[in-house]
Design an enzyme around this catalytic site. Sequence first.
Site, mmCIF file in Angstrom:
data_model
loop_
_atom_site.group_PDB
_atom_site.id
_atom_site.type_symbol
_atom_site.label_atom_id
_atom_site.label_comp_id
_atom_site.label_asym_id
_atom_site.label_seq_id
_atom_site.Cartn_x
_atom_site.Cartn_y
_atom_site.Cartn_z
ATOM 1 N N GLU A 15 0.844 -1.202 0.000
ATOM 2 C CA GLU A 15 0.000 0.000 0.000
ATOM 3 C C GLU A 15 0.875 1.246 0.000
ATOM 4 O O GLU A 15 2.085 1.183 0.176
ATOM 5 C CB GLU A 15 -0.911 0.031 1.242
ATOM 6 N N ASP A 190 -9.943 1.221 -4.345
ATOM 7 C CA ASP A 190 -8.891 1.311 -3.329
ATOM 8 C C ASP A 190 -8.171 2.643 -3.523
ATOM 9 O O ASP A 190 -8.820 3.659 -3.753
ATOM 10 C CB ASP A 190 -7.969 0.095 -3.431
#
Length: 282
Positions: A15, A190
Site C-alpha cells: 500500500e 482502493d
Amino acid sequence: MTVTCVWPLGALLGEGPVWHDGALWFVDIKSDRIHRFDPANGDRRSWTTPPRPGFLAPRRSGGFIVGLKRGLHDFDPASGTFLLRQEVDADHPGNRLNDGFVDAAGRLWFGTMDDAGRAPTGSLWRYDARGLAMMDPGYRITNGPAMSPDGRTLYHVDTLGRTIYAFDVDAGGALSNRRLFATVARGYPDGPAVDAEGTLWCALYGGWGIDRFAPDGRLIGHVALPCAAVTKAAFGGPDRRTLYVTTARQELSPAALAEQPLAGGLFALPVAVPGLPQGVFG
C-alpha cells in the site's frame, strides 16, 4: 500499456506508494514493513516497523511521517527509528490508520478504519500546523484521499460502499459539498491518484487492475494487471510518467496464488500524461 513487475516481493498488503528522493517508497501493512525501490539501479531496501503502517508521507524537514496503528509517527530511514508525533482516534482502539496523501499546500490527509473492516468507526482526517481535525466520519474502510490539479476538489474512497466521493476544498483546507463522484462495479475501489489533466486513476481491490475516471466522473479506461488485489497507484520517475502500483496477496488460496504468482508485487507502467508533483508535509 506494458505492465512490468519491478519487485516480486509478495507483500501481504502492499500500500501507500509515494515517489520521493529518486525512489518509490511503499508499505506492507500486514507484514509491518516499509520498502524502497530505486529504479535507476534496482536497489531494494526494507525496514521493520511498529504494527500496521498504513502510509508514509515525506516531510520538508527530512524523513517521513508514517501512519501506524495508533497514530502519526516520525520515521528516520537512516536510523530506522519511529517517534510518536500525534495520537489519532484514541476513542476507537480497534481502529488503525489507512492510506494518506499530502496536498500541494503541505497538508496531510488520511483515513482511519476498523482494523477488522466491519464497524463504521473510520473517518477522514486533516493534519497540518494547526493540528489534527476530523473532517468526515462514518467509514468502514477509507482509501485515498487525492486532489485535483487546481487543489479545489478532494476525492475520498468508501471502499466497501464501492463509492468515490468528491468534496469542495477552500484555501484553508475546509471541506464542503460532499457528493458522489463515481461508483465502481469491478471489484472495490482502493487507493487513487490524479494526473496533470485531472484524470483519477483508482486501484481496484479484487478488480484485477485500475479504472480511469475523467474529471466529471465518467469511466474512460481500464488498465489490467496480472493479480486481483490492486491497492494503490502513484506517479513517479524524474518526469512523473511512470505509474507505480502496489498489490496484495493476503487471504489468497493456494490455487489463487498459483494463478497469480506475482500478487503482492510492485508494478510499473509508462503513461502519457504525467502525475502531479509529490506533496511534502510542512
